[in-house]
Scaffold this active site. Sequence first.
Site, short mmCIF file in Angstrom:
data_model
loop_
_atom_site.label_atom_id
_atom_site.label_comp_id
_atom_site.label_asym_id
_atom_site.label_seq_id
_atom_site.Cartn_x
_atom_site.Cartn_y
_atom_site.Cartn_z
CE LYS A 42 -4.10 -1.93 0.03
NZ LYS A 42 -5.08 -1.71 -1.04
CG ASP A 43 4.65 1.70 1.99
OD1 ASP A 43 3.67 1.76 2.76
OD2 ASP A 43 5.80 1.42 2.38
#
Length: 472
Positions: A42-43
Amino acid sequence: MHESVLDVIGGTPLIRLGRVGAGLPAPVYLKAEFLNPGMSVKDRAALAMVLAAEKSGGLRPGGTIVESTSGNTGIGLAIVAARRGYQCIAVLPDKTSPDKIAVLRAYGARVVLTPAALPAEHPEHVRNLAQTISMRTPGGWLADQYDNPANPQAHVEATGPEIWEQTQGRVTHFVAGIGTGGTITGTARYLKQASAGSVRVIGADPHSSVYGGGDGSPYAVEAVGHYLHPETARDVWPLSYDEALVDRVERIGDRESITTVHRLAREEGLLVGGSSGTAVAAALRVARDAAPSDLVVVIAPDSGRGYLSRYFNDEWLLAMGFQDGAPDTPVLGDLAAAAGAPLAIALPATAIEALAVVASRGSGLEDGLALVVLNRTGGDETWAVPDVAGVLPLAELRALPDDEPLGPYLRPLPSTAGSGEAIAEADARLDPDQRWIPVLHDGRIAAVVARSDLARSHLAVAAAVPGIEEVR
């Protein structure tokens, strides 16, 4: 040398699963997304969404990033916010792992918890509450990973090209979990285009999630799948997910996911989260049916360090019914098997309808037991705990007028116990006034047993084994 932590997002390696995948026709390579700074895939989406919002003017200097999240996207956004000078508010379901909540606070994010089991239209549903907070916060911007096109686009531009380059175009099967749908959609879009449509895309989904055709009832694995509350009027899937790009979906049970997570840690030295277990379990199925010339790539979306209190915690696993208990020790699962499936009826229901369910089970049901009253109907023989509306002792049910609705008389679910718990230990742990015990197996109610059955079990064990004292 890098100018900031944001410069090291992406570029994660592929790691062959040499032991877990041993003996399979096709090799399985794991895309180690837990090696991103925030320890999750999700970064990538977090950075892409913020940069797109800055470019469009939706997020201005000194603003506040707001997002509904199961934790990982919130952590990614908190990292980006810290580096680029924003505040961050993360709205999470209250069932989120406490480990991830602690990480969010460590990065300076404000955490807002809201009940997990709410219909989509409820104002305190995680997405609705995040939207409200963003509108009421000066300079607030809602990231909205579910519908933000920058989410899947991040994987079109980076994750997909990385896999294609790392495998030198040899990838034949791509496996990923389906959550918001951004990772699988964006990566699949690129790989399908690069391979002229030959790469097969397989979604990994919890068994009860609606993406794979489940009933939408809750499941134990976080950060993947799609829960559907029984009172939700209209189920809307995220715009980030393009179902047309997915060739098939593999449905994976919670126990298989958790078992796979343990194998990855103990056989491969890879500490990953539950959704990684879901994805890898699906990838192993794919590799079993593949040819030696095929190459399977699976996304491992996050680290196991966010779940140490759950999937790697023996107490939690035992209490939820994911451990089978010690050999040669009487466990609650033995009593549950004798009791059979729980007495259950779905709302709305009246007393006479509930009594018909009781009568269908025959005579001999003790008043010490209870009827489980559910929020949904279903064909499953076990019932997800958050979907239980309440319970009603049989003695009280029999005293109600025939046409009386059950709702006002329901009691909260009492303390539960896992099917693998030793009977003596469960009896000592639970409130002595609790007359009946819901027994969980794989996180779902498998039976309701009378407390008196525990006492009889103690006596039987004491009689069979010399020197064992009566517990009660």
